[in-house]
Design a protein around this motif. Structure first.
Motif, short mmCIF file in Angstrom:
data_model
loop_
_atom_site.label_atom_id
_atom_site.label_comp_id
_atom_site.label_asym_id
_atom_site.label_seq_id
_atom_site.Cartn_x
_atom_site.Cartn_y
_atom_site.Cartn_z
N ALA A 88 -6.81 4.95 -5.45
CA ALA A 88 -5.71 4.98 -4.48
C ALA A 88 -6.20 5.18 -3.06
O ALA A 88 -5.48 4.84 -2.10
CB ALA A 88 -4.73 6.09 -4.86
N LYS A 89 -7.39 5.72 -2.89
CA LYS A 89 -7.92 5.89 -1.54
C LYS A 89 -8.09 4.55 -0.83
O LYS A 89 -8.02 4.48 0.39
CB LYS A 89 -9.25 6.66 -1.59
CG LYS A 89 -9.07 8.12 -1.99
CD LYS A 89 -10.41 8.86 -2.04
CE LYS A 89 -10.19 10.32 -2.45
NZ LYS A 89 -11.47 11.06 -2.56
N ARG A 143 0.83 -1.21 0.00
CA ARG A 143 0.00 0.00 0.00
C ARG A 143 0.87 1.26 0.00
O ARG A 143 0.68 2.17 -0.81
CB ARG A 143 -0.92 -0.01 1.22
CG ARG A 143 -2.08 -0.98 1.14
CD ARG A 143 -2.76 -1.15 2.49
NE ARG A 143 -4.07 -1.82 2.39
CZ ARG A 143 -4.23 -3.12 2.29
NH1 ARG A 143 -3.17 -3.92 2.29
NH2 ARG A 143 -5.46 -3.64 2.21
N GLN A 160 2.59 9.23 -5.96
CA GLN A 160 2.91 10.62 -5.61
C GLN A 160 4.18 11.10 -6.29
O GLN A 160 4.27 12.25 -6.74
CB GLN A 160 3.06 10.76 -4.10
CG GLN A 160 1.76 10.66 -3.32
CD GLN A 160 2.01 10.77 -1.82
OE1 GLN A 160 2.68 9.94 -1.21
NE2 GLN A 160 1.49 11.81 -1.21
N LEU A 215 -0.09 11.52 3.90
CA LEU A 215 -1.47 11.22 3.52
C LEU A 215 -2.24 10.80 4.76
O LEU A 215 -1.65 10.29 5.71
CB LEU A 215 -1.51 10.09 2.48
CG LEU A 215 -0.99 10.41 1.08
CD1 LEU A 215 -0.88 9.13 0.26
CD2 LEU A 215 -1.89 11.42 0.38
N LEU A 261 -5.99 2.31 -0.78
CA LEU A 261 -4.69 1.92 -0.23
C LEU A 261 -4.40 2.57 1.11
O LEU A 261 -3.43 2.20 1.79
CB LEU A 261 -3.58 2.31 -1.22
CG LEU A 261 -3.67 1.73 -2.63
CD1 LEU A 261 -2.56 2.30 -3.50
CD2 LEU A 261 -3.60 0.21 -2.59
N GLN A 262 -5.21 3.52 1.52
CA GLN A 262 -4.91 4.30 2.71
C GLN A 262 -5.35 3.63 4.01
O GLN A 262 -4.99 4.09 5.09
CB GLN A 262 -5.53 5.70 2.58
CG GLN A 262 -4.92 6.52 1.46
CD GLN A 262 -5.53 7.90 1.32
OE1 GLN A 262 -6.22 8.40 2.22
NE2 GLN A 262 -5.29 8.55 0.19
N LEU A 321 1.41 4.03 -2.99
CA LEU A 321 1.08 5.44 -2.75
C LEU A 321 2.29 6.33 -3.01
O LEU A 321 2.16 7.41 -3.62
CB LEU A 321 0.59 5.62 -1.31
CG LEU A 321 -0.81 5.05 -1.01
CD1 LEU A 321 -1.06 5.04 0.50
CD2 LEU A 321 -1.89 5.85 -1.72
#
Length: 468
Positions: free
Chosen positions: A224-225, A154, A162, A261, A227-228, A158
């Motif tokens: 990608a959210k 993850r 970025q 993040l 992965l947070q 990310l």
């Protein structure tokens, strides 16, 4: 026969026995065994994936030092070792092939051993003397491969998004918008089914590509959210066995600061460990982007085809000679490369899908494959789109006369005559024009189907190609 000097090696022990390790290396016995077991591809872990793993170890050591789970001096030494690696040191010590033990235990222990041995040096001790700093008991305290590796995937993804893909997509969108403005008043023939269609603006062709990339950027941000939400703290099976009650909250907060993040703890740690769905989701968005990269690269090649026998409505910048036998030939090599990379990303996506459904019960053991393919896909597309922008898109030149000639000669202009002379008459005019070589204008006036003044207004290419 070469003799090994005793000072050139150290002896390490694990549950399987003893092995001699070269003194100068920072990895240990478990890493050595992995290099012997997996001489598969020669491909080593990606730097950003190493960063992700080391960031987790750093955050875990800070948290465990704060929570008095490991001695403060040991915590500080591990953190210093982690910072050194993040600064680019000891990168050649991560040596396990990407095709390795299921779940990533071999790479995980490689990271633990390197950090432990460097921490020992910082504390004034010798590498391999794991009494003071142990790869398992200190560097890996409260952790398991089973929660560290999915968290590292993850964070690695990310970081790659970025650092590489998101900035490149935004810059490419801007470049395409600039080209759209530059080419806005150039009219060219539209083409559907690779046959003549009603005219379009060359600028709008580039603006459409910009919108395609903008839409993909939005899709990737949304994907990608997923992965947070981190499963770190789940330990071996997601139950959190052998972890401090406050560890989960501490490490997620530290990783949020490190990555920049709003990371969160997954609502169910067992689910975060078992399901690879977030990676499949992001990979699917990457595949979707790759598919349009192929479409755009093929468009570029068609529009630049020729120079004498093709469209040649634009000219791509020549970046290298195109033939070993034909002098003066230049090929659309950047566009060709873009398609090749995109095909690779699509292949990676298929492998990720297969690996993701191959988990059983509390763990998916195919994570090393997922880690490499997902992060590599992000970096490949980021690098490729950057090169496409810098070495192709920025320097594209339009061929206005060629565009105009094709647009005026297109039989599809007859479409604009439909409301004035009817579909059947228009079809007849088009057929006769193709057979005789006479222009549509000539035939309409010859048959007195429209006045010259009205015809000029109807066949105004600039007006016809304006977006409604």
């Amino acid at each position: 026969m070469t003799q090994t000097n005793a000072s050139d090696v150290r002896t390490e022990k694990d549950s399987m026995g003893e092995r001699q390790i070269p003194t100068q290396v920072y990895y240990g016995i478990q890493t050595l065994r992995a290099t012997e077991n997996f001489p598969i591809s020669g491909i080593k872990p990606l730097p950003v994936y190493i960063d992700a793993c080391v960031l987790i170890k750093k955050a875990a050591s800070i948290a465990h030092g704060k929570l008095n789970c490991i001695p403060t001096d040991v915590s500080n030494a591990i953190v210093q070792a982690a910072d050194e690696i993040l600064d680019g040191h000891l990168r050649n010590q991560f040596v396990v092939d990407i095709y390795q033990a299921g779940a990533g235990t071999s790479h995980h222990m490689n990271v633990n051993e390197v950090l432990a041995n460097r921490a020992l040096e910082i504390l004034g001790d010798e590498k391999g003397n794991y009494q003071r700093v142990n790869p398992n008991d200190h560097v890996n305290y409260g952790q398991s491969t089973n929660d560290v590796i999915p968290t590292a995937i993850r964070i690695g993804a990310l970081l790659a998004l970025q650092r590489s893909l998101f900035p490149t997509l935004n810059d490419t969108i801007n470049t395409l918008e600039e080209k759209a403005i530059e080419f806005q008043d150039i009219v060219k023939s539209g083409r559907t089914h690779l046959q003549d269609a009603v005219p379009v603006r060359l600028g709008e062709t580039f603006r459409a590509w910009a919108q395609i990339f903008r839409d993909h950027n939005t899709r990737l941000i949304t994907a990608a959210k997923d992965l947070q939400a981190l499963g770190i703290g789940g330990s071996a099976t997601g139950t959190g066995l052998n972890t401090h009650p406050q560890y989960r909250q501490e490490i997620v907060s530290l990783l949020s600061d490190a990555v920049g993040l709003p990371l969160t703890s997954a609502p169910h740690l067992m689910a975060a460990m078992q399901s690879m769905s977030p990676f499949v989701n992001v990979s699917g968005a990457l595949r979707n982007l790759a598919q349009d990269c192929v479409k755009i690269s093929h468009d570029l090649r068609l529009l630049d085809s020729g120079p004498k026998t093709g469209f040649r409505e634009i000219t791509l910048p020549p970046v290298q000679p195109g033939s070993s036998i034909m002098p003066g030939k230049y090929n659309p090599v950047i566009a060709e490369m873009t398609s090749m990379v995109s095909f690779q990303v699509m292949g990676y996506d298929q492998a990720i899908a297969l690996a993701s459904q191959a988990g059983q019960l509390e763990l998916n053991v195919m994570m090393p494959l997922i880690a490499y393919n997902l992060i590599h896909s992000i970096e490949l597309l980021g690098n490729t789109i950057e090169v496409l922008r810098d070495r192709c898109l920025k320097e594209i030149q339009a061929q206005p006369d060629r565009c105009q000639n094709y647009a005026e000669a297109s039989l599809a202009l007859v479409t604009a005559l439909n409301p004035h002379i009817g579909y059947l008459n228009a079809a007849s005019i088009a057929k006769e024009s193709l057979a005789t070589g006479k222009s549509l204008r000539e035939l309409v006036l010859e048959k007195e189907l429209m006045s010259e003044e009205t015809l000029e207004k109807v066949l105004d290419l600039l007006k016809m190609s304006q977006l409604q």
